[in-house]
Write a protein that holds these residues in place. Sequence first.
Motif: not given
Length: 527
Positions: A272-284
């Motif tokens: 499936a044409e699916v991706g994700c992104d992430q920031y490298p912190y355990a707080a939002s």
Amino acid sequence: MLDILIKNSLVIDGAGKSVFKADVGVTEGRIAVVAAEVELEAKRTIQAQGLHLAPGFIDPHTHSDLTLLVDPQAQSKIRQGVTTEVVGNCGFSPAPLAGAAVAETRAEAKTFGIDVTWTSMAEYMAQLRDPGTALNVAPLVGHNTVRGSVLGYDDVQPTPEQQADMERLVAEAMEQGARGFSTGLFYPPGFYAQTKEVIGLARAAARYGGIYASHIRSESDHVLEAVAEAIEIGERAEAQVEIAHLKVHGHRNWGDIDRLLALLDETRSRGAEVGCDQYPYAASSTWLMALLPYWAQTGGARAIAERLRDPDMRARLKQDQEENRVEWDNRSGPPTWNDILITDCAPRPDVLGKSIAEIAEAEGKEPLEATFDLIVVSEGQAAAVFFDQLEENVRVLMRHPLVVIGSDGYSLSPRGVLGQRNPHPRSYGTFPRVLGRYVREEKVLSLEEAVKKMTSITAERFGLSNRGVIRAGAWADLVLFDAQTVADRATFTDPHQYPEGIPYVVVNGVIVIDQGQHTHALPGRVL
Ligand SMILES: [Zn+2]
């Protein structure tokens, strides 16, 4: 004659090849030559012995739509080596504007001291082009803006005519150069939309090759259903999907990580044409009013603040929070008041950097009452950081092949109006933090893997051709960094700190960071 010759660097090509030593020549905005030894004349030669040369980082998830108009130098991003930002995320784009979305966007723009003089995506892009920007900008058209323009900010469903109107707005923005369509199904009025509405709009963008980027409906109690919905939308709309800032919120949900990884593995193996992104912190970080149930978030920021002046409404909200039964991505609650730090509340600078627990205690109030008061006094604009993720989950997600790096931050500057808030440090630290902490110190990723997650994978997903790689003919978006020292310096209490170990950044063949100094050049393009 070359414009720039970078000698003896350790090249990471972005496509995943092992590091190799080479000279790289740049001319007329593009990479002209990559070879073991280049002897051509150059207007400028950089001796890069011991430094790594990577494609400029592509940040797939930012909210710099308005801050780039305040300060096009993009200080907090360009100094990380970011050469392209995707804006218009989480369903919020500054265009197209009509109906109730005009006042809503004006209110936000006012907090940056900006007058909204545009309505269409083309007019907004013209604002970016003149005077230009330090880095490239790829805009998305946002669902919340489109829905606000046609339906306002109430809990309503579109008629077939209104659905067609929204699809037309998305199509027009795509024709004018948007890269795709974003949703923020966690925010009003996006969370009122049913899946079929979003499929129709994502399809309108996909007809132009646009991506579907989503801040999904839930990142806590219902994260698995929310990821599944995003995948379904992409498949039915025939769009590439980008799931934004993937994470699992809230202590009670941390154990869902295994099922989440299994879902990503299954999605990947299906092709499936699916991706994700992430920031490298355990707080939002988000607006404080995101702590309210959906029914209390209707009518726009001002109406929300007005509602909270009513004691009966407060009593009902308190009951909802305690019982946790109404429809809502509930991230509040007694164990977390210490973990919520105020980052933005213009009328109350005294509360910046303090937790809700601290503020409530100092004011002799219950935490929920203190929260309501801050939303009221800021007319809904107060924002906060939430420390409610598990660090090990950050590492596990980072390793997943579908996950790339994205900041979810802004182009900021320590000076002027952009320096007056206390933002999440991700706006200053995301990319160097991955290279320093997660590659060099914790060895979560190899250098080549990390760079690939910051460059070529992202370029491919967003259709940014000839970017995100080092090879002859590609655009000369480049970053030189010292793998031994590169590090983020921004913290939650002192966020306006530039990273270290990144002495040179080149955008479209023009040097923007030169020996650690911003040259004030604005060579970025709207992509
Ligand atoms: Zn978001």
